[in-house]
Design an enzyme around this catalytic site. Structure first.
Site, PDB file in Angstrom:
ATOM      1  N   ARG A  35       0.774  -1.185  -0.182  1.00 41.52           N
ATOM      2  CA  ARG A  35       0.049   0.033  -0.095  1.00 41.52           C
ATOM      3  C   ARG A  35       0.832   1.298   0.174  1.00 41.52           C
ATOM      4  O   ARG A  35       2.103   1.141   0.331  1.00 41.52           O
ATOM      5  CB  ARG A  35      -0.805   0.202   1.374  1.00 41.52           C
ATOM      6  CG  ARG A  35      -2.122  -0.581   1.235  1.00 41.52           C
ATOM      7  CD  ARG A  35      -3.037  -0.600   2.703  1.00 41.52           C
ATOM      8  NE  ARG A  35      -3.631  -1.603   3.153  1.00 41.52           N
ATOM      9  CZ  ARG A  35      -4.800  -1.748   2.938  1.00 41.52           C
ATOM     10  NH1 ARG A  35      -5.545  -0.639   2.083  1.00 41.52           N
ATOM     11  NH2 ARG A  35      -5.565  -2.631   3.196  1.00 41.52           N
ATOM     12  N   CYS A  42      -6.478  -1.917   8.946  1.00 36.18           N
ATOM     13  CA  CYS A  42      -7.136  -1.393  10.203  1.00 36.18           C
ATOM     14  C   CYS A  42      -6.922   0.179  10.114  1.00 36.18           C
ATOM     15  O   CYS A  42      -7.868   0.783  10.346  1.00 36.18           O
ATOM     16  CB  CYS A  42      -6.346  -1.942  11.606  1.00 36.18           C
ATOM     17  SG  CYS A  42      -6.243  -0.819  13.017  1.00 36.18           S
ATOM     18  N   GLU A 199     -29.986 -10.996   8.152  1.00 38.66           N
ATOM     19  CA  GLU A 199     -29.158 -11.900   8.840  1.00 38.66           C
ATOM     20  C   GLU A 199     -29.490 -13.277   8.698  1.00 38.66           C
ATOM     21  O   GLU A 199     -30.635 -13.358   8.942  1.00 38.66           O
ATOM     22  CB  GLU A 199     -29.055 -11.276  10.248  1.00 38.66           C
ATOM     23  CG  GLU A 199     -28.265 -12.294  11.385  1.00 38.66           C
ATOM     24  CD  GLU A 199     -26.779 -12.657  11.032  1.00 38.66           C
ATOM     25  OE1 GLU A 199     -26.227 -11.985  10.584  1.00 38.66           O
ATOM     26  OE2 GLU A 199     -26.546 -14.104  10.818  1.00 38.66           O
ATOM     27  N   HIS A 441     -16.104   7.633  42.472  1.00 46.83           N
ATOM     28  CA  HIS A 441     -17.306   7.985  42.490  1.00 46.83           C
ATOM     29  C   HIS A 441     -17.492   9.622  41.974  1.00 46.83           C
ATOM     30  O   HIS A 441     -17.037  10.059  42.781  1.00 46.83           O
ATOM     31  CB  HIS A 441     -18.329   7.847  43.683  1.00 46.83           C
ATOM     32  CG  HIS A 441     -19.874   8.251  43.434  1.00 46.83           C
ATOM     33  ND1 HIS A 441     -20.678   7.593  42.826  1.00 46.83           N
ATOM     34  CD2 HIS A 441     -20.297   9.771  43.985  1.00 46.83           C
ATOM     35  CE1 HIS A 441     -21.864   8.489  42.777  1.00 46.83           C
ATOM     36  NE2 HIS A 441     -21.549   9.599  43.513  1.00 46.83           N
TER      37      HIS A 441
HETATM   38  P1  NAD Z   1     -18.936 -11.340  11.037  1.00 41.56           P
HETATM   39  O1  NAD Z   1     -18.398 -12.739  10.744  1.00 41.56           O
HETATM   40  O2  NAD Z   1     -18.849 -10.705  12.356  1.00 41.56           O
HETATM   41  O3  NAD Z   1     -20.585 -11.140  10.653  1.00 41.56           O
HETATM   42  C1  NAD Z   1     -21.091 -11.799   9.424  1.00 41.56           C
HETATM   43  C2  NAD Z   1     -22.346 -11.982   9.587  1.00 41.56           C
HETATM   44  O4  NAD Z   1     -22.817 -12.452   8.077  1.00 41.56           O
HETATM   45  C3  NAD Z   1     -22.512 -13.315  10.534  1.00 41.56           C
HETATM   46  O5  NAD Z   1     -23.923 -12.754  11.484  1.00 41.56           O
HETATM   47  C4  NAD Z   1     -23.516 -14.249   9.574  1.00 41.56           C
HETATM   48  O6  NAD Z   1     -24.437 -15.057  10.010  1.00 41.56           O
HETATM   49  C5  NAD Z   1     -23.840 -13.310   8.509  1.00 41.56           C
HETATM   50  N1  NAD Z   1     -24.260 -14.049   6.997  1.00 41.56           N
HETATM   51  C6  NAD Z   1     -23.302 -14.840   6.694  1.00 41.56           C
HETATM   52  N2  NAD Z   1     -23.838 -15.172   5.415  1.00 41.56           N
HETATM   53  C7  NAD Z   1     -25.061 -14.679   5.169  1.00 41.56           C
HETATM   54  C8  NAD Z   1     -26.319 -14.811   4.007  1.00 41.56           C
HETATM   55  N3  NAD Z   1     -26.040 -15.370   3.065  1.00 41.56           N
HETATM   56  N4  NAD Z   1     -27.184 -14.044   4.186  1.00 41.56           N
HETATM   57  C9  NAD Z   1     -27.314 -13.139   5.624  1.00 41.56           C
HETATM   58  N5  NAD Z   1     -26.439 -13.056   6.437  1.00 41.56           N
HETATM   59  C10 NAD Z   1     -25.305 -13.796   6.395  1.00 41.56           C
HETATM   60  O7  NAD Z   1     -18.146 -10.456   9.950  1.00 41.56           O
HETATM   61  P2  NAD Z   1     -18.014  -9.003   9.564  1.00 41.56           P
HETATM   62  O8  NAD Z   1     -18.934  -7.997  10.324  1.00 41.56           O
HETATM   63  O9  NAD Z   1     -17.894  -8.830   8.103  1.00 41.56           O
HETATM   64  O10 NAD Z   1     -16.485  -8.995  10.152  1.00 41.56           O
HETATM   65  C11 NAD Z   1     -15.578  -9.354   9.656  1.00 41.56           C
HETATM   66  C12 NAD Z   1     -14.348  -9.399  10.796  1.00 41.56           C
HETATM   67  O11 NAD Z   1     -13.872  -8.213  10.996  1.00 41.56           O
HETATM   68  C13 NAD Z   1     -14.750 -10.033  11.998  1.00 41.56           C
HETATM   69  O12 NAD Z   1     -13.986 -11.236  12.306  1.00 41.56           O
HETATM   70  C14 NAD Z   1     -14.906  -9.009  12.819  1.00 41.56           C
HETATM   71  O13 NAD Z   1     -14.494  -9.513  14.177  1.00 41.56           O
HETATM   72  C15 NAD Z   1     -13.693  -8.074  12.322  1.00 41.56           C
HETATM   73  N6  NAD Z   1     -14.156  -6.651  12.725  1.00 41.56           N
HETATM   74  C16 NAD Z   1     -13.959  -6.331  14.157  1.00 41.56           C
HETATM   75  C17 NAD Z   1     -14.390  -5.034  14.434  1.00 41.56           C
HETATM   76  C18 NAD Z   1     -14.113  -4.733  15.821  1.00 41.56           C
HETATM   77  O14 NAD Z   1     -13.557  -5.483  16.543  1.00 41.56           O
HETATM   78  N7  NAD Z   1     -14.795  -3.552  16.296  1.00 41.56           N
HETATM   79  C19 NAD Z   1     -14.995  -4.091  13.554  1.00 41.56           C
HETATM   80  C20 NAD Z   1     -14.992  -4.529  12.299  1.00 41.56           C
HETATM   81  C21 NAD Z   1     -14.570  -5.762  11.729  1.00 41.56           C
END
Ligand code: NAD
Length: 462
Positions: A35, A42, A199, A441
């Site tokens: 990049r 991140c 979902e 507090h």
């Molecule tokens: P995720 O795995 O958290 O959630 C994906 C969701 O999509 C799940 O609930 C799943 O059941 C649903 N899903 C899958 N196939 C589907 C379908 N055909 N139809 C409908 N729903 C479906 O994935 P994400 O939100 O894309 O995040 C990716 C990664 O990035 C994760 O590991 C997450 O922890 C990480 N992340 C973390 C943070 C944070 O820590 N705040 C922020 C962003 C991303």
């Protein structure tokens, strides 16, 4: 061609932290990054830009909903989307420049370009091949789509596109009620989009404590986000300025369609290991396409290590950072260690949601006798003064030993509060240890102490 003790491939939170720790431990270190800027997903297109948008949109929400109540009168601010994007990019830039500064300070060479490993002990970047006694793969992950859904980053977008939309969509459909879907869904709901989340499962944020899942969904619904649960998305059709999403409801297999100006695909991420040459090297992979490592983060090829999203475990920046530091220590002949039982997870919506360790569900699965201490933020004076009396702290402790096994927080500053419990868990503390610790507090952290008290003779303010 240069010779190094360590070459790290990838300058995300796993890679850049590994490189800094290697350099601090006296190893001659280079880091390969293709990049234009350091920091990986991140800093460039993930955690940091999304937090900027979450902060800005939360400020708008406060102005629209709470300012008048506090006696702050005047016209609510209007949204200048272009300026918000500039603010977001400025935030990203200061952070990526910060990593560049840290590389210089620690005398780490940035090898600009995409790296590959032609053989153990060698890394090729563009025309050059360098030597390294140890190689750390920290190439992260990329958005994983589902069959029938292809992101064009125009009307059907991944998180990368969703952070840089040309305009705020009237209608946003989010596929997947995971962390990305809910954080970015919140941003656009606050900015005025009509947001619907589809979902597959019957609940949101899989893997999280069941009670938190329910409460969180209720709160998001109150903020205007619609949920269609049990919806298996079959495909998307991208038109010029709009898109259609087709899905079937799992309960009766009925077929449905929903229109949107923008569709965000947030169905998970997959390891990014393309073009590293791992096949030819014979690096062993797991069934899920991750790089297999031993408990020293070494792959099946001696001298090649892997950390972060390319290996097993939660895809979290801080998990990658910890592995980066530990791997550097292993390479330097020390004892690198990561406690996988105490990795917090945070969702940066409002309120924030945070968790660590066991849930009630996992305790039941593992036959661990447990007790629960719960305290609602409604009993916390500071939270109420900030319109944040919804939500709770829930501590799970061992029923016999009182040792803290996990915690789940939904409420103000949950992402900060969770670390008090992480530290307690690292020290093998009991709920009583936490309950006996004086908390200032009025602070929201008193809610943590009260939940710990609730594991024993009872909380005071409820
Ligand atoms: P995720 O795995 O958290 O959630 C994906 C969701 O999509 C799940 O609930 C799943 O059941 C649903 N899903 C899958 N196939 C589907 C379908 N055909 N139809 C409908 N729903 C479906 O994935 P994400 O939100 O894309 O995040 C990716 C990664 O990035 C994760 O590991 C997450 O922890 C990480 N992340 C973390 C943070 C944070 O820590 N705040 C922020 C962003 C991303």
């Amino acid at each position: 061609m240069a010779s190094y003790d360590v070459i790290v491939i990838g300058a995300g939170p796993g890679g850049y932290v590994a490189a800094i720790r290697c350099a601090q431990l006296g190893l001659k270190t280079a880091c390969v990054e293709g990049r234009e800027t350091l920091g990986g997903t991140c800093l460039n297109v993930g955690c940091i830009p999304s937090k900027a948008l979450l902060h800005a949109s939360h400020m708008l929400h406060e102005a629209e909903h709470n300012f008048a109540t506090m006696g702050l009168k005047g016209k609510s601010p209007s949204v200048d989307w272009k300026q918000m994007q500039t603010y977001k990019q400025d935030t990203v830039n200061t952070n990526t420049k910060g990593i560049e500064f840290l590389f210089k300070k620690n005398k780490i060479d940035w090898l600009k370009g995409w790296g590959s490993i032609p053989e153990a002990g060698k890394v090729t970047v563009g025309e050059d091949t360098h030597e390294a006694k140890s190689i750390i793969i920290a190439t992260g992950s990329e958005a994983a789509s589902i069959p029938g859904v292809e992101a064009d980053e125009n009307t059907v977008v991944t998180s990368t596109g969703a952070l840089a939309l040309g305009k705020i969509p009237k209608k946003l459909v989010v596929i997947g009620a995971g962390v990305i879907g809910l954080e970015l869904g919140s941003v656009y709901a606050r900015l005025g989009s009509e947001v619907t989340v589809l979902e597959y499962l019957d609940h949101i944020v899989p893997g999280m404590d069941g009670e938190v899942q329910k409460q969180f969904q209720k709160m998001l619904k109150k903020q205007g986000i619609d949920f269609i649960l049990g919806a298996a998305v079959q495909g998307t059709e991208a038109l010029k300025t709009k898109a259609k999403v087709s899905y079937t409801l799992r309960k009766d297999d009925s077929a449905h369609e929903i229109d949107a100006d923008t569709v965000l695909v947030a169905t998970g991420r997959k390891p990014f290991t393309d073009k590293l040459g791992l096949d030819a090297l014979g690096v062993e992979m797991t069934k899920r396409g991750q790089i297999a490592v031993n408990d020293h983060w070494e792959t099946s090829v001696k001298g090649i290590y892997a950390i972060g999203d390319v290996i097993e475990g939660p895809m979290l920046a801080h998990k990658a950072e910890d592995e980066g530091m530990a791997t550097a220590e292993v390479i330097a002949g020390k004892h690198g260690h990561v406690n996988y039982g105490v990795i917090p997870g945070v969702i940066y919506t409002h309120p924030e949601v945070a968790n660590v360790g066991e849930t009630e569900e996992t305790c039941k699965e593992k036959d661990i006798p447990y007790k629960v201490g719960k305290f609602p933020f409604m009993g916390n004076a500071r939270a109420k003064a900030m319109f944040s009396g919804e939500g709770f702290v829930k501590i799970i402790a061992h029923a016999e030993t009182d040792r803290i096994l996990g915690a789940h927080i939904i409420g103000p500053s949950a992402g900060d509060l969770i670390h008090e419990i992480c530290v307690a868990m690292e020290f093998g503390a009991s709920a009583e240890d936490l309950a006996l610790t004086c908390h200032a507090h009025p602070t929201v952290s008193e809610a943590v102490r009260e939940a710990a008290l609730a594991c024993g003779d009872g909380a005071i303010h409820v």
